[in-house]
Design a protein around this motif. Structure first.
Motif, PDB file in Angstrom:
ATOM      1  N   THR A 226     -26.970 -19.693  42.315  1.00 55.64           N
ATOM      2  CA  THR A 226     -28.293 -19.281  41.863  1.00 55.64           C
ATOM      3  C   THR A 226     -29.323 -19.400  42.984  1.00 55.64           C
ATOM      4  N   LYS A 227     -30.256 -18.435  43.001  1.00 51.36           N
ATOM      5  CA  LYS A 227     -31.245 -18.342  44.072  1.00 51.36           C
ATOM      6  C   LYS A 227     -32.668 -18.261  43.527  1.00 51.36           C
ATOM      7  N   GLY A 228     -32.910 -18.934  42.406  1.00 48.02           N
ATOM      8  CA  GLY A 228     -34.244 -18.939  41.830  1.00 48.02           C
ATOM      9  C   GLY A 228     -34.686 -17.541  41.435  1.00 48.02           C
ATOM     10  N   ALA A 229     -35.906 -17.177  41.836  1.00 43.45           N
ATOM     11  CA  ALA A 229     -36.469 -15.879  41.476  1.00 43.45           C
ATOM     12  C   ALA A 229     -35.688 -14.711  42.075  1.00 43.45           C
ATOM     13  N   ALA A 230     -34.877 -14.983  43.097  1.00 40.67           N
ATOM     14  CA  ALA A 230     -34.111 -13.924  43.765  1.00 40.67           C
ATOM     15  C   ALA A 230     -32.842 -13.543  43.019  1.00 40.67           C
ATOM     16  N   GLY A 231     -32.521 -14.247  41.923  1.00 43.59           N
ATOM     17  CA  GLY A 231     -31.341 -13.887  41.153  1.00 43.59           C
ATOM     18  C   GLY A 231     -30.167 -14.806  41.420  1.00 43.59           C
ATOM     19  N   ALA A 232     -28.966 -14.270  41.281  1.00 40.63           N
ATOM     20  CA  ALA A 232     -27.760 -15.089  41.418  1.00 40.63           C
ATOM     21  C   ALA A 232     -26.584 -14.224  41.858  1.00 40.63           C
ATOM     22  N   ASP A 233     -25.640 -14.866  42.516  1.00 37.03           N
ATOM     23  CA  ASP A 233     -24.400 -14.210  42.918  1.00 37.03           C
ATOM     24  C   ASP A 233     -23.239 -14.894  42.216  1.00 37.03           C
ATOM     25  N   LEU A 234     -22.295 -14.106  41.763  1.00 38.26           N
ATOM     26  CA  LEU A 234     -21.100 -14.615  41.107  1.00 38.26           C
ATOM     27  C   LEU A 234     -19.904 -14.375  42.007  1.00 38.26           C
ATOM     28  N   TYR A 235     -19.182 -15.432  42.319  1.00 35.63           N
ATOM     29  CA  TYR A 235     -17.981 -15.347  43.137  1.00 35.63           C
ATOM     30  C   TYR A 235     -16.764 -15.576  42.235  1.00 35.63           C
ATOM     31  N   VAL A 236     -15.884 -14.606  42.200  1.00 34.66           N
ATOM     32  CA  VAL A 236     -14.645 -14.708  41.442  1.00 34.66           C
ATOM     33  C   VAL A 236     -13.505 -14.400  42.407  1.00 34.66           C
ATOM     34  N   ARG A 237     -12.790 -15.453  42.758  1.00 33.99           N
ATOM     35  CA  ARG A 237     -11.733 -15.314  43.772  1.00 33.99           C
ATOM     36  C   ARG A 237     -12.333 -14.707  45.036  1.00 33.99           C
ATOM     37  N   ASP A 238     -11.866 -13.556  45.484  1.00 36.14           N
ATOM     38  CA  ASP A 238     -12.357 -12.968  46.736  1.00 36.14           C
ATOM     39  C   ASP A 238     -13.454 -11.941  46.501  1.00 36.14           C
ATOM     40  N   THR A 239     -13.955 -11.845  45.271  1.00 32.39           N
ATOM     41  CA  THR A 239     -14.953 -10.832  44.935  1.00 32.39           C
ATOM     42  C   THR A 239     -16.311 -11.469  44.697  1.00 32.39           C
ATOM     43  N   LYS A 240     -17.340 -10.816  45.211  1.00 36.85           N
ATOM     44  CA  LYS A 240     -18.715 -11.292  45.050  1.00 36.85           C
ATOM     45  C   LYS A 240     -19.519 -10.247  44.279  1.00 36.85           C
ATOM     46  N   PHE A 241     -20.169 -10.676  43.194  1.00 39.40           N
ATOM     47  CA  PHE A 241     -21.029  -9.809  42.408  1.00 39.40           C
ATOM     48  C   PHE A 241     -22.469 -10.301  42.553  1.00 39.40           C
ATOM     49  N   GLU A 242     -23.359  -9.415  42.985  1.00 41.70           N
ATOM     50  CA  GLU A 242     -24.749  -9.785  43.205  1.00 41.70           C
ATOM     51  C   GLU A 242     -25.627  -9.351  42.043  1.00 41.70           C
ATOM     52  N   SER A 243     -26.737 -10.050  41.855  1.00 37.09           N
ATOM     53  CA  SER A 243     -27.698  -9.674  40.818  1.00 37.09           C
ATOM     54  C   SER A 243     -29.091 -10.069  41.257  1.00 37.09           C
ATOM     55  N   SER A 244     -30.087  -9.376  40.708  1.00 33.24           N
ATOM     56  CA  SER A 244     -31.487  -9.647  41.025  1.00 33.24           C
ATOM     57  C   SER A 244     -32.145 -10.430  39.901  1.00 33.24           C
ATOM     58  N   GLY A 245     -33.205 -11.138  40.254  1.00 32.30           N
ATOM     59  CA  GLY A 245     -33.952 -11.882  39.256  1.00 32.30           C
ATOM     60  C   GLY A 245     -34.999 -11.013  38.577  1.00 32.30           C
ATOM     61  N   TYR A 246     -35.770 -11.611  37.677  1.00 33.53           N
ATOM     62  CA  TYR A 246     -36.834 -10.913  36.961  1.00 33.53           C
ATOM     63  C   TYR A 246     -38.169 -11.540  37.320  1.00 33.53           C
TER      64      TYR A 246
END
Length: 323
Positions: A226-246
């Protein structure tokens, strides 16, 4: 129906009525129910899934207040025991102008630390359930052993285990003690949430991706960064999923991270995630899960207090749909 179990501290947060004032200069406070595991349980319950709190409170007015507030949020309180040997924990918070906070804790010990492993019942847990915990109550105490037992029982029954280190160094004899406890319990979790403020402290690694990968030890299947207002990244094995905050007007960040992981775990319960299908669920539904979690955290930061500021499911979905 599957259920979230949270184990750990439930306490009173005393929130200052003024921002930008050092704790020693705060004139008045507003009491609010808190404690990270309790906040997560309350979030899941308010979003519409079953949630139960495992802890111990003092036989005092603060304990009465907390049980009342948890029940009002929809959290099951039948696994909360009471004691006269210690008081309910208190935390005094000072808020900076940007809503970030500093803590001063009163618990030497608090009642939660007296919960023993003998008070944990294997029959509570079932396949499909999730057990969530943090590091605050992993100090050397009966409660640490209660955590160990609860984790063992949940895994034996086939449930998922979620761990948010939620580092609070003032509660530890030394930073090394805190780090060692986190490393001891980390391999026993399936899901780990870690913030941008904690990652390097926990891992000793500066590079974010390298530090995240170092957390895939033991049974860990997913790491949420988690990156506060910047959102969060999800790491699943070798894959990274990015997301933005609100974007919201921040009032108080207390409990925002707990609301985030509460939203995350709620979506896993909603998707009937298990140890066997967790990776597939996260890969398929990562966008919806992260959007819901980010919106949960943002809306909580726009209010004051932790449990009292939690949104409901409708409010979260309205924010997701608005962006």
């Amino acid at each position: 129906m599957s259920k979230l179990f949270s184990i750990g501290e439930v306490l009173i947060d005393f929130i200052p009525e003024q921002k930008g004032v050092a704790l020693k200069d705060v004139v008045s406070f507003e009491r609010a129910p808190g404690g990270a595991p309790a906040n997560v349980a309350a979030a899941v319950a308010k979003f519409g899934h079953e949630a139960s709190m495992i802890t111990k409170l003092g036989h005092d007015a603060f304990g009465d207040f907390l049980i009342e507030q948890l029940r009002n949020a929809g959290v099951e309180t039948d696994k909360i025991s009471r004691t006269k040997e210690a008081n309910t924990g208190l935390a005094f918070v000072s808020l900076k102008e940007n809503g970030e906070r500093d803590f001063s804790f009163y618990r030497k010990p608090s009642a939660d630390l007296l919960l023993s492993k003998e008070e944990i019942d294997e029959k509570w847990f079932s396949e499909g359930d999730i057990l969530h915990f943090c590091s605050v109550d992993l100090v050397e105490s009966p409660m640490k052993e209660a955590h160990r037992t609860a984790v063992q029982f949940m895994k034996k029954k086939g449930g998922l285990v979620s761990f948010d280190p939620n580092v609070r160094l003032p509660l530890w004899e030394s930073p090394a003690d805190c780090r060692n406890a986190i490393h001891e319990f980390l391999p026993h979790a399936h899901i780990v949430k870690v913030s941008d403020e904690e990652l390097e402290f926990i891992t000793g690694i500066h590079d974010v991706d390298e530090a995240i990968q170092s957390m895939f030890v033991g049974d860990v299947q997913a790491v949420v960064y988690t990156k506060g207002a910047a959102g969060a990244d999800l790491y699943v094995r070798d894959t990274k999923f990015e997301s933005s905050g609100y974007k919201v007007e921040v009032q108080d960040t207390t409990g925002a991270g707990d609301a985030f992981i509460g939203g995350f775990l709620f979506k896993l319960l909603e998707a009937a995630a298990t140890r066997e299908n967790l990776v597939n669920v996260l890969q398929e539904y990562h966008k919806d899960i992260l959007q819901f979690a980010n919106a949960s955290g943002a809306l909580t930061a726009s209010g004051k207090g932790a449990i009292s500021a939690l949104p409901n499911k409708t409010q979260v979905l309205e924010l997701v749909d608005r962006d």
